[in-house]
Design a protein around this motif. Structure first.
Motif, PDB file in Angstrom:
ATOM      1  N   PHE A  48       0.836  -1.195   0.000  1.00 35.80           N
ATOM      2  CA  PHE A  48       0.000   0.000   0.000  1.00 35.80           C
ATOM      3  C   PHE A  48       0.876   1.253   0.000  1.00 35.80           C
ATOM      4  N   VAL A  49       0.541   2.215  -0.882  1.00 38.33           N
ATOM      5  CA  VAL A  49       1.383   3.397  -1.036  1.00 38.33           C
ATOM      6  C   VAL A  49       0.983   4.543  -0.110  1.00 38.33           C
ATOM      7  N   GLY A  50       0.065   4.295   0.841  1.00 33.02           N
ATOM      8  CA  GLY A  50      -0.312   5.332   1.799  1.00 33.02           C
ATOM      9  C   GLY A  50      -1.570   6.075   1.423  1.00 33.02           C
ATOM     10  N   ASP A  51      -1.910   7.088   2.239  1.00 33.66           N
ATOM     11  CA  ASP A  51      -3.153   7.864   2.128  1.00 33.66           C
ATOM     12  C   ASP A  51      -4.366   6.962   2.309  1.00 33.66           C
ATOM     13  N   PHE A  52      -4.505   6.433   3.525  1.00 29.04           N
ATOM     14  CA  PHE A  52      -5.629   5.586   3.888  1.00 29.04           C
ATOM     15  C   PHE A  52      -6.808   6.402   4.397  1.00 29.04           C
ATOM     16  N   VAL A  53      -6.537   7.584   4.949  1.00 28.68           N
ATOM     17  CA  VAL A  53      -7.564   8.355   5.651  1.00 28.68           C
ATOM     18  C   VAL A  53      -8.003   9.570   4.841  1.00 28.68           C
ATOM     19  N   ASP A  54      -9.031  10.271   5.424  1.00 28.78           N
ATOM     20  CA  ASP A  54      -9.585  11.515   4.877  1.00 28.78           C
ATOM     21  C   ASP A  54     -10.403  11.257   3.599  1.00 28.78           C
ATOM     22  N   ARG A  55     -11.435  12.050   3.450  1.00 26.23           N
ATOM     23  CA  ARG A  55     -12.277  12.143   2.246  1.00 26.23           C
ATOM     24  C   ARG A  55     -13.324  11.043   2.104  1.00 26.23           C
ATOM     25  N   GLY A  56     -12.993   9.777   2.277  1.00 20.49           N
ATOM     26  CA  GLY A  56     -13.914   8.691   1.959  1.00 20.49           C
ATOM     27  C   GLY A  56     -14.892   8.345   3.063  1.00 20.49           C
ATOM     28  N   PRO A  57     -15.857   7.431   2.769  1.00 25.88           N
ATOM     29  CA  PRO A  57     -16.952   7.142   3.705  1.00 25.88           C
ATOM     30  C   PRO A  57     -16.679   6.024   4.702  1.00 25.88           C
ATOM     31  N   ALA A  58     -15.583   5.282   4.567  1.00 29.21           N
ATOM     32  CA  ALA A  58     -15.364   4.105   5.424  1.00 29.21           C
ATOM     33  C   ALA A  58     -13.899   4.031   5.852  1.00 29.21           C
ATOM     34  N   ILE A  59     -13.443   5.095   6.493  1.00 27.26           N
ATOM     35  CA  ILE A  59     -12.032   5.212   6.858  1.00 27.26           C
ATOM     36  C   ILE A  59     -11.633   4.147   7.870  1.00 27.26           C
ATOM     37  N   GLY A  60     -12.480   3.919   8.872  1.00 27.07           N
ATOM     38  CA  GLY A  60     -12.167   2.920   9.885  1.00 27.07           C
ATOM     39  C   GLY A  60     -12.003   1.535   9.302  1.00 27.07           C
ATOM     40  N   GLU A  61     -12.837   1.188   8.346  1.00 25.35           N
ATOM     41  CA  GLU A  61     -12.742  -0.139   7.730  1.00 25.35           C
ATOM     42  C   GLU A  61     -11.480  -0.271   6.891  1.00 25.35           C
ATOM     43  N   VAL A  62     -11.117   0.772   6.172  1.00 26.07           N
ATOM     44  CA  VAL A  62      -9.871   0.746   5.400  1.00 26.07           C
ATOM     45  C   VAL A  62      -8.680   0.509   6.323  1.00 26.07           C
ATOM     46  N   ILE A  63      -8.621   1.254   7.423  1.00 27.80           N
ATOM     47  CA  ILE A  63      -7.513   1.087   8.364  1.00 27.80           C
ATOM     48  C   ILE A  63      -7.497  -0.333   8.921  1.00 27.80           C
ATOM     49  N   ALA A  64      -8.670  -0.860   9.260  1.00 33.40           N
ATOM     50  CA  ALA A  64      -8.740  -2.215   9.817  1.00 33.40           C
ATOM     51  C   ALA A  64      -8.215  -3.249   8.824  1.00 33.40           C
ATOM     52  N   ILE A  65      -8.569  -3.107   7.547  1.00 35.13           N
ATOM     53  CA  ILE A  65      -8.124  -4.063   6.530  1.00 35.13           C
ATOM     54  C   ILE A  65      -6.617  -3.969   6.326  1.00 35.13           C
ATOM     55  N   VAL A  66      -6.124  -2.762   6.101  1.00 34.98           N
ATOM     56  CA  VAL A  66      -4.698  -2.585   5.823  1.00 34.98           C
ATOM     57  C   VAL A  66      -3.865  -3.011   7.023  1.00 34.98           C
ATOM     58  N   ARG A  67      -4.279  -2.596   8.200  1.00 35.11           N
ATOM     59  CA  ARG A  67      -3.509  -2.925   9.400  1.00 35.11           C
ATOM     60  C   ARG A  67      -3.489  -4.433   9.649  1.00 35.11           C
ATOM     61  N   ALA A  68      -4.625  -5.095   9.447  1.00 33.82           N
ATOM     62  CA  ALA A  68      -4.672  -6.547   9.644  1.00 33.82           C
ATOM     63  C   ALA A  68      -3.757  -7.256   8.657  1.00 33.82           C
ATOM     64  N   MET A  69      -3.731  -6.784   7.409  1.00 33.47           N
ATOM     65  CA  MET A  69      -2.877  -7.414   6.406  1.00 33.47           C
ATOM     66  C   MET A  69      -1.397  -7.206   6.717  1.00 33.47           C
ATOM     67  N   GLN A 111      -9.746  19.269   5.371  1.00 37.55           N
ATOM     68  CA  GLN A 111      -9.087  18.106   4.786  1.00 37.55           C
ATOM     69  C   GLN A 111      -9.223  16.879   5.669  1.00 37.55           C
ATOM     70  N   HIS A 112      -9.215  17.064   6.980  1.00 36.59           N
ATOM     71  CA  HIS A 112      -9.178  15.954   7.934  1.00 36.59           C
ATOM     72  C   HIS A 112     -10.555  15.628   8.518  1.00 36.59           C
ATOM     73  N   GLN A 113     -11.598  16.389   8.122  1.00 37.06           N
ATOM     74  CA  GLN A 113     -12.893  16.310   8.795  1.00 37.06           C
ATOM     75  C   GLN A 113     -13.539  14.936   8.705  1.00 37.06           C
ATOM     76  N   ALA A 114     -13.451  14.282   7.559  1.00 44.22           N
ATOM     77  CA  ALA A 114     -14.081  12.966   7.422  1.00 44.22           C
ATOM     78  C   ALA A 114     -13.500  11.979   8.431  1.00 44.22           C
ATOM     79  N   THR A 115     -12.205  12.055   8.670  1.00 42.72           N
ATOM     80  CA  THR A 115     -11.576  11.174   9.660  1.00 42.72           C
ATOM     81  C   THR A 115     -12.058  11.522  11.057  1.00 42.72           C
ATOM     82  N   LEU A 116     -12.123  12.802  11.390  1.00 45.32           N
ATOM     83  CA  LEU A 116     -12.598  13.234  12.698  1.00 45.32           C
ATOM     84  C   LEU A 116     -14.042  12.809  12.926  1.00 45.32           C
ATOM     85  N   ASN A 117     -14.851  12.842  11.875  1.00 43.37           N
ATOM     86  CA  ASN A 117     -16.260  12.472  11.999  1.00 43.37           C
ATOM     87  C   ASN A 117     -16.458  10.973  12.192  1.00 43.37           C
TER      88      ASN A 117
END
Length: 318
Positions: A48-69, A111-117
């Motif tokens: 993964f080349v980075g930029d997992f957070v911000d902007r999208g609707p399912a940030i927590g799930e992305v982090i969970a998948i990448v981190r588990a892998m 820029q960071h609001q989606a992650t904060l939300n």
């Protein structure tokens, strides 16, 4: 930096920005199967080349998948500028009331609001702690991966600072956020990409809507004799004014006989293809309605357009 001579095939996946549905669809399409919270594929590994957070609707799930892998050894990951920004945003400056290494300005909050939300305070603390463990670059021997560009001197500078000050500690960030420091330039180049100042009277509005007086460049090529538009890397509208060749003196090109290098960051559009025989970007703007892209690398020195795979948002909605 991670170096290994182990022979394995890699799938280099571009900026995700919280788009978990596209990530899962791409991994399934690439032949990966569920493995706990992550995914696994025999004889292949995701990078993964980075930029997992911000902007999208399912940030927590992305982090969970990448981190588990990553934890399971099924993937490698490098830090993107959004992970670095998150670390700085959530780290206080000593001795300053309400002071943070990344100011909580209207622009930065937006820029960071989606992650904060989407993440709780506890989840943010845990996630930022994990971000601090990520390398800024990976040298696997046969391929190299960084978020925005491969700059050997810059990567070495960052790693020396980590060895001295700790992994993205306040001491590290104090030096990194000093605009006159070598570390600041290294962070800018490796995580955000080398930029060239536009001539007086010229500016651009980038895809994030910010007015800028500089442009990201094709750092892997020689820009002598080109205009800013010709040497620009990305999808922004850039003036067609010739570059003063002497302004390029401090920039190095990426050798054509070096290991293939992969990166994200640049909001590319259109049909994915190599940028040079050994250079490929896998960021094709999934967060702006584009594609989530992977390059399937199987040992080749000369990269091929046929090795790109992707999913589109409209295909997810069909």
């Amino acid at each position: 930096m991670i170096v290994t001579n182990r022979r394995i095939s890699f799938d280099i996946i571009g900026d995700i920005h919280g788009h978990a549905d596209q990530l899962k669809a791409l991994l399934f399409d690439l032949g990966y199967s569920r493995n706990g919270n992550g995914f696994r594929c025999a004889n292949r590994k995701a990078v993964f080349v980075g930029d997992f957070v911000d902007r999208g609707p399912a940030i927590g799930e992305v982090i969970a998948i990448v981190r588990a892998m990553v934890d399971a050894g099924d993937a490698l990951a490098v830090m993107g500028n959004h992970e670095y920004n998150a670390i700085a945003f959530h780290t206080r400056r000593a001795g300053k009331h309400d002071g943070w290494f990344r100011p909580h300005s209207v622009k930065n909050l937006k820029q960071h609001q989606a992650t904060l939300n989407q993440l709780s305070t506890k989840e943010i603390v845990d996630t930022v702690d994990w971000f601090k463990t990520l390398p800024v670059a990976i040298d696997i021997g046969a391929i190299r991966v960084a978020h925005a560009s491969w700059q050997t001197q810059g990567i070495d500078c960052i790693n020396r600072a980590i060895a001295t000050s700790g992994q993205f500690t306040p001491d590290f960030l104090t030096l990194a956020e000093d605009s006159d420091s070598d570390l600041n330039l290294a962070i800018e180049n490796v995580l955000k990409g080398p930029e060239l100042q536009l001539p007086a009277g010229h500016s651009i509005v980038d895809r994030a809507g910010q007015q800028r007086g500089s442009v990201r460049i094709k750092w892997y090529e020689n820009g002598v004799g080109r205009s800013y538009r010709q040497h620009h890397l990305g999808s922004d509208e850039v003036p067609d004014v010739r570059i003063v060749d002497s302004d390029l003196a401090s920039f190095q090109t990426y050798p054509r006989d070096a290991s293939p290098v992969f990166f994200g960051h640049y909001w590319l559009t259109g049909t994915p293809s190599p940028l040079a025989s050994n250079v490929a970007c896998t960021d094709y703007s999934v967060a702006k309605g584009g594609k989530l892209v992977a390059y399937r690398w199987d040992g080749e020195q000369t990269l091929s357009a046929d090795k790109f795979h992707w999913v589109r948002k409209e295909n997810m909605d069909a």
